[in-house]
Design a protein around this motif. Structure first.
Motif, short mmCIF file in Angstrom:
data_model
loop_
_atom_site.label_atom_id
_atom_site.label_comp_id
_atom_site.label_asym_id
_atom_site.label_seq_id
_atom_site.Cartn_x
_atom_site.Cartn_y
_atom_site.Cartn_z
N GLU A 7 -17.33 -7.71 -14.16
CA GLU A 7 -18.23 -7.48 -13.44
C GLU A 7 -19.57 -7.17 -13.73
OE1 GLU A 7 -18.03 -4.38 -9.55
OE2 GLU A 7 -16.39 -5.78 -9.45
N LYS A 8 -19.72 -6.14 -14.79
CA LYS A 8 -20.63 -5.47 -15.31
C LYS A 8 -20.37 -4.89 -16.60
CE LYS A 8 -23.48 -1.62 -13.99
NZ LYS A 8 -23.90 -0.71 -13.02
N SER A 9 -21.27 -4.89 -17.49
CA SER A 9 -21.14 -4.08 -18.94
C SER A 9 -22.70 -3.33 -19.03
CB SER A 9 -21.07 -4.93 -19.84
OG SER A 9 -22.15 -5.94 -20.06
N ASP A 10 -22.56 -2.07 -19.47
CA ASP A 10 -23.53 -1.24 -19.81
C ASP A 10 -23.64 -0.93 -21.11
OD1 ASP A 10 -24.53 -1.15 -17.24
OD2 ASP A 10 -23.40 0.38 -16.46
N THR A 22 -19.08 -10.28 -21.66
CA THR A 22 -19.41 -10.70 -20.40
C THR A 22 -18.93 -11.68 -19.75
OG1 THR A 22 -21.29 -11.97 -21.76
CG2 THR A 22 -22.07 -9.79 -21.09
#
Length: 133
Positions: A7-10, A22
């Motif tokens: 969904e998301k990577s930070d 990703t």
């Protein structure tokens, strides 16, 4: 986790991991597994394979923390990997939150302290406890 998507990577993801981190959990896991040293591969698979995480979550274990030595960027690097799974109450999907931290300095200090505990400071030879081990 259930859908094997990201969904998301930070944070600061090293360039060699960006495409895998990703895309899907499976691709990210396979990419990390490539860098895990052979001595830690079995533990890494048992702890972080998608199938094992889903099974562990079903059995009531919703998190794990492991310290792993990887070969990354032409050097050995200690990382601490933590995951927490959460069931989505609306869809019954299992989601996962993962963090990886470089713990090289911490681990080097720990290993130095362990060595200091085994060696007599005056003579430079192993002490009785280390000799008995």
């Amino acid at each position: 986790m259930t859908k094997d998507t990201f969904e998301k990577s930070d944070g600061n993801i090293p360039s060699c991991y960006v495409s895998a981190f990703t895309t899907s959990y499976t691709k990210a896991y396979q990419r990390m597994l490539d860098d895990v040293l052979p001595v830690d591969k079995g533990d890494f698979i048992a702890s972080f394979s998608r199938e094992n995480i889903l099974r562990n979550t079903k059995d009531g274990t919703d998190h794990a923390i492991k310290e792993i030595l990887i070969h990354y960027d032409n050097q050995l690097t200690w990382i601490r990997v933590f995951y927490q799974t959460m069931k989505d109450p609306y869809t019954s999907f299992i989601n996962i939150w993962i963090t990886c931290i470089n713990i090289n300095e911490e681990k080097q200090y720990e290993l130095k302290l362990l060595e200091m505990a085994k060696v007599d400071k005056v003579t430079g030879i192993y002490n009785r406890a280390a000799f008995m081990d």
